[in-house]
Design an enzyme around this catalytic site. Sequence first.
Site, PDB file in Angstrom:
ATOM      1  N   HIS A  64       0.834  -1.210   0.000  1.00 42.70           N
ATOM      2  CA  HIS A  64       0.000   0.000   0.000  1.00 42.70           C
ATOM      3  C   HIS A  64       0.866   1.256   0.000  1.00 42.70           C
ATOM      4  O   HIS A  64       1.964   1.280   0.564  1.00 42.70           O
ATOM      5  CB  HIS A  64      -1.029  -0.015   1.121  1.00 42.70           C
ATOM      6  CG  HIS A  64      -0.504   0.110   2.509  1.00 42.70           C
ATOM      7  ND1 HIS A  64      -0.342   1.326   3.129  1.00 42.70           N
ATOM      8  CD2 HIS A  64      -0.127  -0.813   3.425  1.00 42.70           C
ATOM      9  CE1 HIS A  64       0.111   1.139   4.361  1.00 42.70           C
ATOM     10  NE2 HIS A  64       0.253  -0.157   4.580  1.00 42.70           N
ATOM     11  N   ASP A 174       5.845   2.361   6.601  1.00 42.70           N
ATOM     12  CA  ASP A 174       4.629   1.564   6.486  1.00 42.70           C
ATOM     13  C   ASP A 174       3.725   2.261   5.474  1.00 42.70           C
ATOM     14  O   ASP A 174       3.068   3.229   5.809  1.00 42.70           O
ATOM     15  CB  ASP A 174       3.945   1.456   7.850  1.00 42.70           C
ATOM     16  CG  ASP A 174       2.571   0.809   7.798  1.00 42.70           C
ATOM     17  OD1 ASP A 174       2.209   0.261   6.747  1.00 42.70           O
ATOM     18  OD2 ASP A 174       1.859   0.874   8.819  1.00 42.70           O
ATOM     19  N   GLU A 208      -5.231   1.750   2.622  1.00 50.86           N
ATOM     20  CA  GLU A 208      -5.123   0.601   3.522  1.00 50.86           C
ATOM     21  C   GLU A 208      -5.356   1.014   4.970  1.00 50.86           C
ATOM     22  O   GLU A 208      -6.001   0.324   5.732  1.00 50.86           O
ATOM     23  CB  GLU A 208      -3.740  -0.051   3.382  1.00 50.86           C
ATOM     24  CG  GLU A 208      -3.611  -1.410   4.083  1.00 50.86           C
ATOM     25  CD  GLU A 208      -3.111  -1.352   5.523  1.00 50.86           C
ATOM     26  OE1 GLU A 208      -3.182  -2.386   6.195  1.00 50.86           O
ATOM     27  OE2 GLU A 208      -2.664  -0.285   5.985  1.00 50.86           O
ATOM     28  N   GLU A 209      -4.830   2.181   5.343  1.00 48.36           N
ATOM     29  CA  GLU A 209      -4.858   2.587   6.756  1.00 48.36           C
ATOM     30  C   GLU A 209      -6.264   2.904   7.252  1.00 48.36           C
ATOM     31  O   GLU A 209      -6.492   3.024   8.449  1.00 48.36           O
ATOM     32  CB  GLU A 209      -3.947   3.800   6.977  1.00 48.36           C
ATOM     33  CG  GLU A 209      -2.474   3.558   6.668  1.00 48.36           C
ATOM     34  CD  GLU A 209      -1.814   2.528   7.578  1.00 48.36           C
ATOM     35  OE1 GLU A 209      -2.477   2.033   8.507  1.00 48.36           O
ATOM     36  OE2 GLU A 209      -0.641   2.201   7.350  1.00 48.36           O
ATOM     37  N   HIS A 319       3.336   3.932  12.453  1.00 45.03           N
ATOM     38  CA  HIS A 319       2.317   4.971  12.578  1.00 45.03           C
ATOM     39  C   HIS A 319       2.804   6.173  13.378  1.00 45.03           C
ATOM     40  O   HIS A 319       2.014   6.873  13.986  1.00 45.03           O
ATOM     41  CB  HIS A 319       1.019   4.403  13.194  1.00 45.03           C
ATOM     42  CG  HIS A 319       0.352   3.411  12.293  1.00 45.03           C
ATOM     43  ND1 HIS A 319      -0.962   3.067  12.421  1.00 45.03           N
ATOM     44  CD2 HIS A 319       0.823   2.709  11.236  1.00 45.03           C
ATOM     45  CE1 HIS A 319      -1.274   2.172  11.486  1.00 45.03           C
ATOM     46  NE2 HIS A 319      -0.190   1.940  10.765  1.00 45.03           N
TER      47      HIS A 319
END
Lengths: 351, 337
Positions: A64, A174, A208-209, A319
């Site tokens: 992603h 990420d 995605e998140e 994150h």
Amino acid sequence: MNNLELLSRLSCAFGPSGCESEVTKTIEKEITPYADSVYTDTLGNLVAVYKGKSSDKKLLLAAHTDEVGFMVSEIEDTGMLCFSKLGGIDNSVLLGKRVTVGDGRVRGVISSTPFHLIEKDKRCDAPSDGALYIDIGANSREEAEKLVSLGDFATFESEFFELGAHKIKGKALDDRAGAFVMIELLCRLYTEGVRPDFDLVLAFTVREELGYSGAGVVAARENPNAAIVLETTAIADLCGTPEHKRVAEQGGGAVISALDRSSIYPRDAVEYALDCAKRHGIPTQIKKFISGGNDAAHIGKTLDGIKVLAMSLPTRYLHSPACVVDKRDISSMLDHVYCIITDPKTKEVLL
Amino acid sequence: MTVEREILEKLLKIPTVSGHESEYAPKIKDALSVYFDEISIDGVGNVAVFKKSKNTNAKKLLIDAHIDQIGFLVSKTEEDGFLRVASIGGIDARTLPSSDVLVCSDAPFFAVVSSTPPHLSDSDSKLAIASEILIDTGFSSDELKSRVRIGDAVVFAGLPADLACGAICSPALDNKLCAAAALAALYEAECEYDTYVLLSVREESGGFVGARVGIAEIKPDMAIVCDVNFARAYGAQNRESIERGKGPSVSISALTDRVLTNDIISLAKQKEILLQTVVEASDLGSNANIAAITAEGVRTAAISLPITNMHSTSECASLSDLCDMKRLLAEIMGGKI
């Protein structure tokens, strides 16, 4: 590891969930020379196809492109911006951090009550959502409205740098680090003139998140025989963490998930991935503590069900504006995926 | 670039954590030597910059701005490349997780304060105070031990950066912002007084050690203590904060000289310089608490500049406030009081 410059650009690119085009445009430029075809779908998922020696089977790789971020939800009379979070962000990593807001890429700082003015017993509480805002320097609503609008996206501004001997630190690793592995993989296959026994579809996905991921849409369109999600995972490896709570170790290679909070992975695929690494002498590890989830959950339940694997880079401080990844793990993951794709047994066992 | 901004950026490049005065005071002196001829360093590391009056037998004016910043000292090297630290000054625990820091060892390097991702955290747990945090260096334990000594300073990393509308953000604006205003004023002023800018040490670490020593040595007739103050922000009441972009503020207090304070207010009005007032009845939270009772007693006033996010990795301030403070101090040095 080569090409740290590309990873740095990917990390610094602006791409909160729902606003990934700066990232996907960067990636498109990188992959176009190597792919047989490239397209962007209605949601913004970027998809590249790399033809195999035969096209009767298809493997989907997915990473992603979005990152956790913010959206401006209110502009106050004082010129301060209220915001909503996009994705899971712990309020402990927000105060004093720099952010970039909107199409104008306006710099801001996340602010709250100065700690000297907070009651002593509350000074170690993370600020609540309502006590946080973004300060862009404006001293009135009028000044702020010239620079930003309601609904503007925002993300962390964070310096990308090498940490110690083997690690790197940056925002959005990420899952830009996973996307980076996919770009490097495609480049390697093309440069070496290697064609797998099946078609390869590489998807750089969106949202995605937020939990309402774009990855399932790609899977529905492409209908692959199997999929591998290239991700990052939290690892809980800080000193003092008891052994039973640790997820994985940095430097130990890509983490293969047997189980996480959103997927139960097919045992045969997991065993095959581990076996493949073992046969080729590539470090790998299995996820030891059940946490997190990823696009595998969305892809796995698409159409009549798709066999899906998740390989993750063991990553500290997910994150947050300061994710930390080990370059040796990136190399291991690249080697590992490359082996799975080029191994003559893969078509029969995995697809 | 204005002189005050230029000086500010030079000061921000030099880490100034208490205990390391013997390293940083000479660096401050060097950085300022292009602007001033008379710079001295005293026994505790205070840097005093002096400009003589155009008159003989002039009275002595002292402008105090503390030069030290909040930070940490390395207390232990842990397994797996982590450092433990002790805090120097009032560190805001809420700003620590995932902040970049600079480890000021012989070969300085960047590191990051560890944080717990939401995937692994208990939502209502308390944040770790400075002595409980882990700083991730990325080095192996052995390499870390060879690079870092106990007592090395650690500061928040981050260069000053512009925000919109003439605002800037940086770590350590507390109190290099006021130091820059005072130094730029001294640079530009035609001094009526024998004027000292005292860049005092050890304000953040407690006890006002630097100012006590520095003011007592100089024995000024008048002292103006310059430090940052709370800009209006969420949760900050009007009575305890000032507005950014509306100029510096003068403090009204039982600990300062009311006549001098009123003279400053009149001067600002006369010269059309923006000036706010804030009441800080019995605690100014700065060297102004002790300036008046130093040596044989000193007439003291306190002037401050508003910043948001005090003691965080990105304190924010207005360049127009900085300029207004420089102008006001230059007028005072010029004998308009």
